[in-house]
Design an enzyme around this catalytic site. Sequence first.
Site, PDB file in Angstrom:
ATOM      1  CG  ASN A   1      49.586   0.418 100.531  1.00 34.66           C
ATOM      2  OD1 ASN A   1      50.237   1.123  99.769  1.00 34.66           O
ATOM      3  ND2 ASN A   1      48.444   0.841 101.079  1.00 34.66           N
TER       4      ASN A   1
ATOM      5  CE1 TYR B   1      55.548   8.080 103.637  1.00 34.07           C
ATOM      6  CE2 TYR B   1      56.960   9.005 101.916  1.00 34.07           C
ATOM      7  CZ  TYR B   1      55.954   8.140 102.317  1.00 34.07           C
ATOM      8  OH  TYR B   1      55.351   7.328 101.378  1.00 34.07           O
TER       9      TYR B   1
END
Length: 290
Positions: free
Chosen positions: A112, A209
């Site tokens: 994560n 991103y």
Amino acid sequence: MNFNRIGVVTGANKGIGLAIVRQLALQYPASPLNNGQFLVYLTARDDARGNEALNQLENDAQLKKARALAADGGLTTLKFHNLDIRNAGSIQALRDYLKATHPDGIDFVINNAGIAMQGFDDNVVENTLRVNYYGTLETTTALVSTLRPSGRIVNVASVSGSLRSYSSSLKSRFINASVVEDVNTLMQEFTDAVKAGDHEKQGWPSAAYAVSKAGLIAQTRALAQQYKSEGRDVLINSCHPGYVVTDMTRGGGNKTPDQGAQTPVLLAIADIEWKTGTYWSDEKEVDWAA
């Protein structure tokens, strides 16, 4: 205490990562993979924040009401371990600790940990890829050796990693990347194009991103093929948690962290019919390239 099932969650001191740990504890009793005592390692790069998160969960009202934690008579024990996925030494230290402490292996890793930087330039691109793409790859490569047979790896990606805004040639290369080196090449080409100032002409979006997450999804697919070819009994999948209200989204979003944790948790401890190399959203498999 002996543990029947063991998992690791990276970047778990806040946001979706913290919620993933909470939901693992809450959902494990009803999981088809429940075979006894459950240990979850909450990892973070900062010891103080990691231990603070651990203390927060140990005193969490929802967990106490459900009696989910071992201290309250439940099945789940939580422990903190430092991990900075930007640092090879930190990754190796966790791998060595897991091998020494759990010689029979662990059951899953949920990757994560990630960053979302503001702005767009070659520095933002390099730092974003270093964590989200290369850091995750290094963590997976190290920790896959700690997994028991039928172990699982879950990569938390993003719908921003969809391929709609790429040129047709780049989209085809992402989809057809069959080995990690193919994806590494794409990430390097993006980095070089941004430095040269012609990434848009080459068909890349101006979004570090998004590219890092497209790379992560492609990486997941390539590793699934690699592990199959090597005869490794590993399930590796990626997912979009949803648009979650966290620090990373700067307060935007339409899901709570606990709602965003549902798909990663499903991929870690639910019956997913041995699927590997797939991409999920809203607790179901979806078409990444669509």
